[in-house]
Design a protein around this motif. Structure first.
Motif, PDB file in Angstrom:
ATOM      1  N   VAL A  91       0.834  -1.198   0.000  1.00 45.92           N
ATOM      2  CA  VAL A  91       0.000   0.000   0.000  1.00 45.92           C
ATOM      3  C   VAL A  91       0.877   1.260   0.000  1.00 45.92           C
ATOM      4  CG1 VAL A  91      -1.875   1.179   1.208  1.00 45.92           C
ATOM      5  CG2 VAL A  91      -1.648  -1.305   1.372  1.00 45.92           C
ATOM      6  N   GLU A  92       0.507   2.231  -0.810  1.00 43.54           N
ATOM      7  CA  GLU A  92       1.200   3.521  -0.789  1.00 43.54           C
ATOM      8  C   GLU A  92       0.611   4.386   0.314  1.00 43.54           C
ATOM      9  OE1 GLU A  92       1.877   5.642  -4.346  1.00 43.54           O
ATOM     10  OE2 GLU A  92       2.184   3.839  -5.583  1.00 43.54           O
ATOM     11  N   ILE A  93       1.457   4.963   1.137  1.00 41.35           N
ATOM     12  CA  ILE A  93       0.962   5.796   2.232  1.00 41.35           C
ATOM     13  C   ILE A  93       1.630   7.165   2.190  1.00 41.35           C
ATOM     14  CG2 ILE A  93       0.460   5.883   4.691  1.00 41.35           C
ATOM     15  CD1 ILE A  93       0.816   2.912   4.841  1.00 41.35           C
ATOM     16  N   PRO A  94       1.054   8.086   1.430  1.00 38.68           N
ATOM     17  CA  PRO A  94       1.648   9.417   1.310  1.00 38.68           C
ATOM     18  C   PRO A  94       1.734  10.098   2.670  1.00 38.68           C
ATOM     19  CG  PRO A  94      -0.224   9.148  -0.202  1.00 38.68           C
ATOM     20  CD  PRO A  94      -0.197   7.952   0.687  1.00 38.68           C
ATOM     21  N   GLY A  95       2.804  10.823   2.884  1.00 36.45           N
ATOM     22  CA  GLY A  95       2.907  11.615   4.113  1.00 36.45           C
ATOM     23  C   GLY A  95       3.501  10.862   5.285  1.00 36.45           C
ATOM     24  N   VAL A  96       3.680   9.540   5.153  1.00 37.63           N
ATOM     25  CA  VAL A  96       4.324   8.793   6.236  1.00 37.63           C
ATOM     26  C   VAL A  96       5.706   8.358   5.755  1.00 37.63           C
ATOM     27  CG1 VAL A  96       4.244   6.747   7.700  1.00 37.63           C
ATOM     28  CG2 VAL A  96       2.145   7.988   7.188  1.00 37.63           C
ATOM     29  N   ASN A  97       6.698   8.856   6.424  1.00 36.90           N
ATOM     30  CA  ASN A  97       8.070   8.589   6.038  1.00 36.90           C
ATOM     31  C   ASN A  97       8.454   7.141   6.327  1.00 36.90           C
ATOM     32  OD1 ASN A  97      10.948   8.458   7.443  1.00 36.90           O
ATOM     33  ND2 ASN A  97      11.060   9.803   5.678  1.00 36.90           N
ATOM     34  N   ASN A  98       9.079   6.518   5.325  1.00 38.73           N
ATOM     35  CA  ASN A  98       9.434   5.105   5.404  1.00 38.73           C
ATOM     36  C   ASN A  98      10.295   4.779   6.622  1.00 38.73           C
ATOM     37  OD1 ASN A  98       9.074   2.636   4.218  1.00 38.73           O
ATOM     38  ND2 ASN A  98      10.517   2.953   2.547  1.00 38.73           N
ATOM     39  N   THR A  99      11.338   5.575   6.834  1.00 39.86           N
ATOM     40  CA  THR A  99      12.249   5.301   7.948  1.00 39.86           C
ATOM     41  C   THR A  99      11.533   5.455   9.279  1.00 39.86           C
ATOM     42  OG1 THR A  99      13.964   6.305   6.603  1.00 39.86           O
ATOM     43  CG2 THR A  99      14.520   5.828   8.885  1.00 39.86           C
ATOM     44  N   TYR A 100      10.771   6.538   9.384  1.00 42.79           N
ATOM     45  CA  TYR A 100      10.055   6.763  10.635  1.00 42.79           C
ATOM     46  C   TYR A 100       9.108   5.607  10.918  1.00 42.79           C
ATOM     47  CZ  TYR A 100       6.870   8.420  14.117  1.00 42.79           C
ATOM     48  OH  TYR A 100       6.130   8.497  15.257  1.00 42.79           O
ATOM     49  N   PHE A 101       8.388   5.225   9.898  1.00 37.55           N
ATOM     50  CA  PHE A 101       7.420   4.137  10.025  1.00 37.55           C
ATOM     51  C   PHE A 101       8.096   2.849  10.488  1.00 37.55           C
ATOM     52  CE2 PHE A 101       6.017   0.626   7.058  1.00 37.55           C
ATOM     53  CZ  PHE A 101       5.108   0.068   7.940  1.00 37.55           C
ATOM     54  N   LEU A 102       9.231   2.528   9.854  1.00 39.12           N
ATOM     55  CA  LEU A 102       9.888   1.265  10.188  1.00 39.12           C
ATOM     56  C   LEU A 102      10.427   1.267  11.609  1.00 39.12           C
ATOM     57  CD1 LEU A 102      11.662   0.415   6.855  1.00 39.12           C
ATOM     58  CD2 LEU A 102       9.814  -0.819   8.004  1.00 39.12           C
ATOM     59  N   LEU A 140      15.172   5.511  -1.141  1.00 42.57           N
ATOM     60  CA  LEU A 140      13.801   5.039  -0.927  1.00 42.57           C
ATOM     61  C   LEU A 140      13.363   5.202   0.527  1.00 42.57           C
ATOM     62  CD1 LEU A 140      13.603   1.757  -3.039  1.00 42.57           C
ATOM     63  CD2 LEU A 140      12.970   4.075  -3.680  1.00 42.57           C
ATOM     64  N   LEU A 141      14.330   5.140   1.413  1.00 42.37           N
ATOM     65  CA  LEU A 141      14.019   5.233   2.836  1.00 42.37           C
ATOM     66  C   LEU A 141      13.526   6.616   3.224  1.00 42.37           C
ATOM     67  CD1 LEU A 141      16.957   3.303   4.425  1.00 42.37           C
ATOM     68  CD2 LEU A 141      14.542   2.737   4.528  1.00 42.37           C
ATOM     69  N   HIS A 142      13.964   7.601   2.463  1.00 41.48           N
ATOM     70  CA  HIS A 142      13.600   8.971   2.822  1.00 41.48           C
ATOM     71  C   HIS A 142      12.275   9.381   2.216  1.00 41.48           C
ATOM     72  CE1 HIS A 142      17.511   8.935   4.471  1.00 41.48           C
ATOM     73  NE2 HIS A 142      18.119   8.874   3.309  1.00 41.48           N
ATOM     74  N   ARG A 143      11.718   8.504   1.398  1.00 41.72           N
ATOM     75  CA  ARG A 143      10.439   8.814   0.773  1.00 41.72           C
ATOM     76  C   ARG A 143       9.304   8.316   1.659  1.00 41.72           C
ATOM     77  NH1 ARG A 143      12.014   7.403  -5.062  1.00 41.72           N
ATOM     78  NH2 ARG A 143       9.936   6.538  -5.311  1.00 41.72           N
ATOM     79  N   ALA A 144       8.086   8.669   1.227  1.00 40.14           N
ATOM     80  CA  ALA A 144       6.909   8.163   1.932  1.00 40.14           C
ATOM     81  C   ALA A 144       6.758   6.678   1.626  1.00 40.14           C
ATOM     82  CB  ALA A 144       5.672   8.919   1.488  1.00 40.14           C
ATOM     83  N   VAL A 145       6.120   5.957   2.529  1.00 39.08           N
ATOM     84  CA  VAL A 145       5.979   4.505   2.414  1.00 39.08           C
ATOM     85  C   VAL A 145       5.397   4.119   1.046  1.00 39.08           C
ATOM     86  CG1 VAL A 145       4.901   2.442   3.376  1.00 39.08           C
ATOM     87  CG2 VAL A 145       5.602   4.299   4.902  1.00 39.08           C
ATOM     88  N   ASN A 146       6.226   3.484   0.251  1.00 42.54           N
ATOM     89  CA  ASN A 146       5.829   2.953  -1.065  1.00 42.54           C
ATOM     90  C   ASN A 146       5.357   3.994  -2.075  1.00 42.54           C
ATOM     91  OD1 ASN A 146       6.362   0.216  -0.477  1.00 42.54           O
ATOM     92  ND2 ASN A 146       4.425   0.053   0.617  1.00 42.54           N
ATOM     93  N   GLU A 147       5.350   5.257  -1.696  1.00 43.22           N
ATOM     94  CA  GLU A 147       4.775   6.253  -2.597  1.00 43.22           C
ATOM     95  C   GLU A 147       5.657   6.467  -3.811  1.00 43.22           C
ATOM     96  OE1 GLU A 147       2.565  10.563  -2.372  1.00 43.22           O
ATOM     97  OE2 GLU A 147       4.532  10.361  -1.470  1.00 43.22           O
ATOM     98  N   GLY A 148       5.091   6.248  -4.959  1.00 42.95           N
ATOM     99  CA  GLY A 148       5.835   6.435  -6.199  1.00 42.95           C
ATOM    100  C   GLY A 148       6.892   5.372  -6.437  1.00 42.95           C
ATOM    101  N   GLU A 153      10.333  -2.059  -6.835  1.00 43.97           N
ATOM    102  CA  GLU A 153      10.817  -1.414  -5.612  1.00 43.97           C
ATOM    103  C   GLU A 153       9.892  -1.704  -4.431  1.00 43.97           C
ATOM    104  OE1 GLU A 153      13.190   2.416  -7.559  1.00 43.97           O
ATOM    105  OE2 GLU A 153      11.062   2.582  -7.071  1.00 43.97           O
ATOM    106  N   LYS A 154       8.595  -1.727  -4.722  1.00 46.60           N
ATOM    107  CA  LYS A 154       7.651  -2.048  -3.647  1.00 46.60           C
ATOM    108  C   LYS A 154       7.903  -3.446  -3.096  1.00 46.60           C
ATOM    109  CE  LYS A 154       3.818   0.853  -5.067  1.00 46.60           C
ATOM    110  NZ  LYS A 154       2.619   0.928  -5.885  1.00 46.60           N
ATOM    111  N   LYS A 155       8.116  -4.392  -4.004  1.00 45.21           N
ATOM    112  CA  LYS A 155       8.329  -5.772  -3.575  1.00 45.21           C
ATOM    113  C   LYS A 155       9.637  -5.886  -2.771  1.00 45.21           C
ATOM    114  CE  LYS A 155       4.573  -7.341  -5.403  1.00 45.21           C
ATOM    115  NZ  LYS A 155       4.386  -8.553  -6.196  1.00 45.21           N
ATOM    116  N   ARG A 156      10.646  -5.208  -3.258  1.00 44.67           N
ATOM    117  CA  ARG A 156      11.914  -5.266  -2.524  1.00 44.67           C
ATOM    118  C   ARG A 156      11.803  -4.571  -1.167  1.00 44.67           C
ATOM    119  NH1 ARG A 156      16.767  -3.439  -6.064  1.00 44.67           N
ATOM    120  NH2 ARG A 156      15.180  -2.473  -7.359  1.00 44.67           N
ATOM    121  N   ASN A 157      10.989  -3.546  -1.126  1.00 45.01           N
ATOM    122  CA  ASN A 157      10.768  -2.857   0.153  1.00 45.01           C
ATOM    123  C   ASN A 157      10.091  -3.792   1.156  1.00 45.01           C
ATOM    124  OD1 ASN A 157      10.853  -0.609   1.913  1.00 45.01           O
ATOM    125  ND2 ASN A 157       8.755  -0.047   1.388  1.00 45.01           N
TER     126      ASN A 157
END
Ligand SMILES: Nc1ncnc2c1ncn2[C@@H]1O[C@H](COP(=O)(O)OP(=O)(O)OP(=O)(O)O)[C@@H](O)[C@H]1O
Ligand SMILES: [Mg+2]
Lengths: 256, 442
Positions: A91-102, A140-148, A153-157
């Motif tokens: 799922v793409e989650i705009p506005g939620v940073n990947n690193t923060y989320f993890l 990719l880590l600095h982007r929003a979760v899966n966004e774009g 890349e999503k699968k590898r994430n």
């Protein structure tokens, strides 16, 4: 040996429709099970039910994980218990940073297990280790979760998250679909690096190619809501050659 | 009901004395219009979602006689990452002792009382509000006796942000105050301006605020409006902006505080190629009622407006969003877009959103949309499946939804601060991550 995951006669209804119709499956620690089966057979449904998604009505049967009733637990509790689902469609989650989320996710799990939380230095160290294995761009880590993210890349994430969260049971739902050959190898490397006597994998796939890289202990065929055939790696090869119709014909022949 | 309130607010007979005859005339005129038309009632289209009934019982004093001596916590008026001229008003009263007005080249900041002989000030202060729905602006003109002028000389690029703070603090009782801000950017000038409305709990004042902003040819204003008024506060605001040829306004608006809040945001794109970018968010909890009216008027050729607003309502709160775009005859080549997305976090919360598009010109591009929905269940499950507790996952998604309003702010310390403030104002029954753990933006 006590099994890690025990699914017994599971019946699941989605939106009023019976999808799983008496599915049974046992997975021991250290094993890799592959699940193959036609589109719409219920493979993702199985993954979603195990991860605790809403809207899946269990009408019969049981699932225990390490001896505990898995179905009674909230999704986040299952995660902390060590269940991980790599989504077929992350799922793409705009506005939620990947690193923060993890980091929040990892620390929430650790907290739930009574372990100490990681500070950002410790966390980043861990992230670097895992990134290296998967050859993921740390951009990719600095982007929003899966966004774009591209499909690959999503699968590898997903696999990166798995590597970071170090679950006991990882369910990979078509993680190989849409990957180029190099990415496929990286994903396989990521999984193989995590193979461990205490860890199990449930690998859902349509392609036997993946199983050349991630060699399964058992291959199951899921059709019409139940496991209709189980065997060793050679079963995947036969399926590749003959298609699913072959199973149905064999069943009929066997019954005759 | 409204009549009782109005009588009280006007406190008949005690017209404040000024040093300028024109100002006395303007006040008298505004007062007469107000007495004639009254405060907007249930039949006023512009106020149909926002009732003033709850205010009728309040015995507001006119202004806070002790405002000059009220103690104010430093944390209330300071903003992280913002270190420039600061103008502080307490309960509507300018406080020189709390303000910092370093001499900055090209920048004039002055209390209104000191600049009443200025023709620019005259023109703005004496402006007539012709529509009966503008009653609070009339009230402001009728009673105003304090405010500030911020002026940037032509071609001056002011490189420090100017911070205007309007603080409500407990007084001897509830007070009603009027405050007025006049901003003028000369041709090709630029300025970053922050307008904060803050308050300490334990007061239920009525603040009535009017900001008039003129951005001259080729000038650029970055304006951040942060409304975090006290829980019980009532705030009625009008922001009136005029953009001349090639002028540009980058506007960020946060509506987070207050019990009953009304904000009329009126932008005239009056010169060819004027541009407005507006990002806004309201996030409501408890029984807050916040009503935002955008009135964007394209009056010249090739003007552009681009507005993205987000609203969140929890508990029993109510959000009203009225977004009107008018393209006047002759404003050909206008490009206007307004998107308003809203999130309802509770069954008892309500958001009314009404986009309105009126076009009288040719070759106009206009896009317009409003939605009200819930948190994305798929995203929620995704986060939970990774171990985030539901409450945290909800807070994270809600924050993400609101972030659109601040994503483009360049000041990282300020951005982090606003993140923390947003988290702080997210639904109370949802345990949000703690402020110091504020997530980094993607
Ligand atoms: N929310 C839903 N509402 C209605 N039907 C659903 C829902 N979710 C799944 N289904 C149906 O359940 C069946 C099984 O779906 P599922 O996604 O588990 O299949 P799958 O084996 O993963 O297929 P694929 O190989 O295409 O991924 C399908 O017929 C699908 O349409
Ligand atoms: Mg599937």
């Amino acid at each position: 040996m006590a099994s890690m995951l025990k699914i017994d006669n599971l019946h699941v209804r989605v939106a009023g429709k019976d999808i799983l119709k008496g599915l049974s499956l046992e997975v021991n620690p250290g094993e890799v099970h592959a699940i193959m089966g036609p589109n719409g057979a219920g493979k993702s449904t199985l993954g979603n039910v195990l991860a605790g998604r809403d809207g899946y009505e269990v009408v019969e049967g049981s699932v225990t994980f390490e001896g505990r009733d898995l179905l009674a637990r909230e999704p986040e509790e299952r995660a902390a218990d060590g269940v991980f689902l790599a989504f077929q469609y992350p799922v793409e989650i705009p506005g939620v940073n990947n690193t923060y989320f993890l980091r929040a996710a990892l620390n929430a799990q650790r907290k739930a297990r009574g372990e100490s939380e990681l500070d950002s230095m410790q966390f980043l160290k861990k992230v670097r280790e895992k990134l290296a294995v998967l050859h993921l761009k740390d951009e990719l880590l600095h982007r929003a979760v899966n966004e774009g993210f591209s499909g690959g890349e999503k699968k590898r994430n997903e696999i990166f998250q798995m590597a970071l969260l170090e679950p006991k049971l990882a369910i990979l739902d078509e993680t190989d679909s849409g990957l180029d050959i190099d990415a496929l190898k990286m994903v396989a490397d990521g999984v193989n690096a995590m193979r461990d006597p205490a860890r199990a994998f449930l690998v859902i796939t349509h392609y036997q190619r993946l199983l050349d890289y991630i060699v399964p202990d058992v291959v199951h065929v899921l059709a019409d809501g139940r496991i209709v055939e189980s065997g060793d790696k050679s079963l995947a090869l036969k399926l590749e050659e003959h298609g699913y119709a072959w199973i149905a014909e064999r069943k009929i022949a066997g019954a005759a | 009901m409204a009549a009782v309130l109005l009588d009280r607010l006007l406190d008949a007979g005690a017209a404040p004395a000024s040093q300028a005859a024109w100002l006395d005339d303007a006040r008298r005129e505004a007062r007469e219009a107000l007495v004639r038309d009254g405060l907007p009632g249930a039949r006023s289209e512009a106020w149909k979602y926002t009732s003033l009934r709850a205010l009728a019982q309040r015995a507001y004093a006119r202004g806070d006689a002790g405002a000059a001596g009220r103690a104010v916590e430093a944390s209330l008026v300071a903003l992280p990452g913002v270190d420039g001229p600061r103008v502080v008003f307490v309960n509507g009263r300018f406080r020189a002792d709390l303000s910092q007005l370093p001499a900055t080249s090209g920048l004039t900041i002055a209390p209104l009382v000191d600049v009443l002989d200025d023709t620019g000030v005259h023109a703005l202060l004496a402006r007539r509000f012709d529509d009966a729905s503008q009653a609070f602006a009339r009230l402001n003109t009728a009673l105003v006796d304090d405010g500030v002028l911020v002026r940037v000389a032509p071609d001056a690029q002011v490189d420090v942000p100017v911070h205007l703070v309007f603080a409500g603090v407990p007084a001897d009782g509830d007070v009603a105050w009027q405050s007025r801000v006049l901003v003028e950017l000369g041709e090709s000038a630029s300025l970053r301006l922050i307008e904060s409305h803050v308050g300490t709990d334990g007061q239920a004042h009525l603040g009535n605020h009017v900001a008039q902003v003129a951005v001259r040819r080729g000038a650029t204003l970055d304006l951040l409006q942060m409304q975090v008024a006290a829980e019980a506060g009532v705030l009625v605001r009008r922001s009136d902006v005029v953009l001349d040829e090639d002028a540009r306004l980058n506007l960020r608006t946060l509506e987070l505080g207050g019990q009953l809040v009304r904000h009329d945001l009126v932008v005239d794109l009056a010169g060819d190629r004027a541009q407005l970018e507006s990002r806004g968010v309201f996030a409501l909890h408890g029984r807050q009622h916040v009503d935002t009216h955008l009135d964007i008027r394209h009056l010249a050729r090739d003007t552009r407006s681009d507005m993205v607003w987000r609203g969140v309502a929890d508990a029993r709160s109510r959000g009203v969003f009225h977004g009107a775009i008018t393209v006047a005859p002759g404003a050909d080549g206008t490009d206007a877009s307004l998107a308003n997305k809203n999130l309802l976090l509770s069954d008892q919360a309500e958001i009314d959103t009404q986009p309105l598009l009126v076009i009288h010109a040719d070759e106009v591009k206009a896009a317009h949309g409003a939605t009200v929905g819930q948190l994305d269940e798929r995203a929620l499950f995704y986060l939970r499946s990774r171990g985030l507790p539901e409450s945290e996952a909800r807070a994270l998604l809600t924050l993400a939804f609101c972030r659109v309003a601040i994503d483009s702010l360049e000041n990282p310390a300020l951005r982090d601060h606003i993140d923390a403030v947003l988290l702080d104002h997210l639904p109370r029954d949802v345990a949000a991550p703690t402020a110091q753990d504020a997530p980094n933006r993607p």
